[in-house]
Motif scaffolding. Structure first.
Motif, short mmCIF file in Angstrom:
data_model
loop_
_atom_site.label_atom_id
_atom_site.label_comp_id
_atom_site.label_asym_id
_atom_site.label_seq_id
_atom_site.Cartn_x
_atom_site.Cartn_y
_atom_site.Cartn_z
N VAL A 284 0.83 -1.20 0.00
CA VAL A 284 0.00 0.00 0.00
C VAL A 284 0.86 1.25 0.00
N ALA A 285 2.16 1.06 -0.14
CA ALA A 285 3.08 2.18 0.04
C ALA A 285 2.73 3.38 -0.82
N VAL A 287 0.04 4.13 -2.41
CA VAL A 287 -1.26 4.72 -2.16
C VAL A 287 -1.24 5.52 -0.86
N SER A 288 -0.52 5.00 0.09
CA SER A 288 -0.50 5.70 1.37
C SER A 288 0.18 7.06 1.23
N LYS A 289 1.13 7.11 0.31
CA LYS A 289 1.77 8.41 0.07
C LYS A 289 0.77 9.41 -0.48
N ILE A 290 0.01 8.92 -1.43
CA ILE A 290 -0.99 9.81 -2.03
C ILE A 290 -1.97 10.29 -0.99
N ILE A 291 -2.38 9.35 -0.17
CA ILE A 291 -3.36 9.70 0.86
C ILE A 291 -2.77 10.70 1.83
#
Lengths: 705, 96
Positions: A284-285, A287-291
């Protein structure tokens, strides 16, 4: 068909006598008597008498008692062919005469026995027809017919027509056999339409043994079934095509390099297996950055809005002054004790900038950090690297924005590759490989050399300007120039060459080989890459160390310098004395030109102020002098303009980077005269500067002291 | 992996963030900071919404793809970032 009897044999007669005597039914008894007498009359009954010899005459109880005379009476019996059972007077009704008429002759035929046979007289029409129908192959059936006839022979007494034939055949079957085919041939030749006789036509049928039917079945396992459903959209089709293309490309690559990859694959396989086992969270790396960025955007929503849209309206009312609007503050916990020593914007990703952290304090030297921040995430840096010694300068490669060159306080230079994971730089200079002996104050990437190797320059207090080339895995250095200064020894014994400590340098934007070096003595030397021993020119710039020297982005002749002697000076490199001198009342730590305008520059001073100048608008005063940091003891150390957005970032000695937005007054473009099209682009800027300079040159040469 | 954990912690510690949910491709939440019932509800509904949104974007231009989705409501804002195999949901109250 009644078979005419032969005169019976003796045996049969006797048999009949015996039978008669034993049974003696009434009617038969009469006949028997009659017959008996006949027999006695006609035949020799010697054998019969033998039977009766020695035996008494047996009389049935109901026998007629007759007198002797009656017994001797001769009764004539006539054997006629009349059927005793046949009626003698049959009367039939005649329709013609409409009366009953007696029939003259009555049929006297008595049928004793009828047996319907299957045999045909072989010469009869029917037989011939049958044989013709059976055709040419029928020798055997013909012989079978013969054999049947032979069998019949003893049974049937006299068949006049057939006897000859039978005898003929019995004598010589071969002859008969020969006859047969002939006759068959003849019959075959006469193939006629066989008319089936409905009376005398028999069908032959035979039933074969019917095998009892059995049902056999077996059941297999049903094929495994799975429900499948999918949607077919335009994008799904597109995706599949893209996958196909990628697969083909991969297969092409694999074909080219196979052997060497085998080992890599083994290593990779292990990796892949481990990944599957490990926690799913690691995937999820991205995506978690985007979030995270999204959340930050929300949190700092107002700042983001300001950054994008806010234009200070009050600038209209302030004639020339502009303001700096503080935006985000970039801070990192572990960097609080360090001071920002270098900032550099990334040319490719315009929101990314790198911050080098170290310490200016000679006594307090510790570790250093390299942080990369993005404007999209002000709370946490994108990349962090820790170094053993403080970082003094950073530079990002113009095109390959993942290469970061740093110069450290201990004199070594290193290159980091942001694409690779790991805290270690990919290249590092050591004492063997030509490391500087003093802190490296500036590094700068250059264009790739002839061999397409990347290279960069560094300047240090040890007086060397060194060029480093990245050759495969090594850093190869070349001394470009040694900053030596000849100075007169006070006692006049001779001239001593002293090493000048370079503190800053800058390369000309257009002329590749030309660069400027600022030294601790306050001199600026104009040098060329090709001349290693001599300077092209030396400018007596400042009284104290030159903190920064920068070429103008547009005008090819102009450069700016600042120094701890509180002054900022602007030069034309063709003219020895400076064009402009600005006194900022505090030690000027850094100065930089704006990438948008040739006349705008900004400087930071030790008293926490940022000074923004626009020479096109005001030649003597700053348009903006603003304190940007709150705490009194913090010193600002660095300033940089963003290449695209109207922001500046300022680093201070608490490890914090502040971003500020320039108000409209500070980024004014020259007013468009109505009806006249203003050409845009660097030429305008150059012209602008040139105009200023020309104003200064003529009177300037008179004014300068 | 540690970096991801750190990032998630940072997100959680941001101002106004009420919860984070990580959902896998099948719609099953694998990690969440909210209670179970809410998590399951969010995951199920958002997955449908995400599919619809993504389908819409790609249908219009197959070379395009959905980067993220924000659903702002009266009480809070739901941010959804989809990935190939997973998607992340963060519920934040931005006006706090």
């Amino acid at each position: 068909m009644p078979v005419p009897h032969k005169p019976a044999t003796v045996k049969s007669k006797l048999g009949s006598n015996v039978h008669i005597q034993s049974k003696a039914p009434v009617t038969k008894g009469v006949k028997a008597n009659g017959k008996k007498k006949d027999d006695e009359d006609g035949m020799d009954t010697g054998e019969g008498e033998e039977w009766m010899q020695g035996k008494t005459l047996v009389k049935p109880p109901d026998q007629l008692e007759l007198t002797e005379a009656e017994l001797k009476e001769e009764i004539t019996r006539i054997l006629t062919a009349n059927n005793p059972h046949a009626p003698q007077n049959i009367v039939r009704y005649s329709f013609k005469e409409s009366c009953y008429k007696p029939i003259s002759s009555v049929d006297q035929l008595a049928v004793h026995f009828v047996l319907e046979g299957n045999l045909l007289y072989k010469d009869s029409n029917e037989a011939r027809r049958q044989m013709a129908k059976q055709g040419l192959t029928e020798e055997k059936p013909a012989e079978a017919v013969l054999s049947e006839m032979d069998e019949e022979n003893p049974e049937t007494p006299q068949v006049t027509g057939q006897v000859d034939g039978e005898e003929g055949t019995v004598e010589g079957e071969d002859g008969g056999g020969e006859e047969r085919p002939d006759s068959v041939d003849i019959k075959a030749g006469n193939k006629e339409l066989k008319l089936t006789n409905q009376f005398n036509y028999s069908e032959r049928a035979s039933q074969t043994l019917n095998n009892p039917p059995r049902e056999r079945g077996c059941q297999t396992e049903p094929p495994p079934r799975a429900n499948f459903s999918a949607t077919a959209n335009q994008w799904e089709i597109y995706d599949i095509y893209m996958e196909e293309i990628q697969r083909q490309e991969k297969s092409k690559e694999k074909q080219k390099v196979q052997i060497s990859k085998k080992e890599e694959d083994k290593g990779k396989k292990k990796m892949i297996v481990a990944e599957n086992l490990s926690d799913d969270i690691s995937k999820v790396a991205k995506v978690s950055k985007i979030i995270e960025r999204m959340v930050n955007q929300n949190t700092f929503d107002d700042i983001a809005q300001d950054f994008k849209y806010f234009e200070d309206a009050s600038d209209e009312f302030r004639e020339q002054e502009g303001t700096l609007l503080p935006l985000w503050k970039f801070q990192y916990d572990k960097a609080k004790c360090l001071s920002v020593t270098a900032i550099c914007w990334n040319q490719t990703y315009k929101d990314l900038f790198v911050v080098g952290l170290g310490s200016y304090d000679f006594t307090k030297q510790g570790h250093g950090m390299l942080l990369l921040y993005s404007l999209k995430n002000p709370t946490y840096p994108e990349f962090t690297f820790t170094t053993t010694s403080g970082i003094m300068c950073v530079d990002i490669h113009e095109h390959l924005s993942y290469l970061v060159a740093v110069g450290c306080y201990d004199g070594c230079v290193a290159v980091y590759n942001l694409k690779e994971e790991g805290q270690e730089p990919v290249y590092k200079s050591t004492a063997i490989t030509g490391m500087h002996t003093n802190p490296v104050w500036q590094v700068k990437w250059q264009k790739d050399d002839l061999d397409n190797n990347h290279n960069f320059f560094s300047v240090s207090s040890d007086g060397r300007v060194v060029s480093w080339t990245l050759v495969k895995n090594e850093l190869v250095f070349t001394d470009i120039i040694n900053l030596s200064v000849e100075s007169a020894v006070p006692d006049g014994k001779g001239e001593m060459s002293r090493i000048a400590c370079g503190t800053s340098f800058d390369f000309h934007k257009q002329i590749d080989f030309l660069f400027l070096v600022g030294t601790e003595d306050g001199k600026i030397h104009k040098c060329s890459k090709s001349y290693s021993s001599q300077f092209l020119e030396t400018y007596e710039a400042h009284n104290m160390a030159v903190e920064a020297v920068r070429w103008n982005h547009f005008h090819p002749n102009v450069f700016i310098s600042c120094s701890s002697d509180w002054t900022v000076k602007i030069w034309d490199h063709t003219i020895k004395p400076p064009m402009f001198i600005f006194d900022l009342n505090a030690a000027v730590e850094h100065v930089t030109w704006s990438p948008h305008s040739s006349t705008v520059f900004a400087a930071v001073t030790a008293d926490r102020k940022v000074h923004v100048f626009d020479l096109g608008i005001n030649k003597s005063e700053a348009l903006c002098q603003q304190t940007v940091v709150a705490k009194k003891k913090t010193k600002l150390s660095h300033i940089e303009f963003n290449p695209v957005h109207p922001i500046i970032i300022v680093g201070d000695d608490r490890g914090c980077v502040t971003s500020l937005k320039l108000s409209p007054n500070l980024r004014k473009k020259p007013k468009e005269k109505k009806g006249q099209e203003m050409p845009k682009g660097p030429e305008v800027e150059i012209a602008k500067m040139e105009k200023l300079l020309s104003l200064l040159r003529e009177p300037g040469s008179n004014q300068q002291n | 992996m540690a970096k991801v954990e750190e990032t998630l912690k940072r997100i959680q510690s941001q101002k106004g963030v009420q919860g984070i949910i990580i959902v896998n491709a099948e719609g099953i939440p694998i990690k969440s900071t909210l209670d179970n019932s809410s998590t399951v509800q969010y995951a199920a509904h958002i997955q449908q919404l995400l599919m619809k949104a993504r389908s819409m974007v790609r249908e219009v231009d197959p070379q395009n793809d959905l980067t993220f989705l924000r659903v702002r409501s009266k009480k809070n804002e739901i941010m959804i970032a989809p990935d190939k195999d997973y998607f992340l949901i963060v519920i934040q109250n931005p006006t706090e």
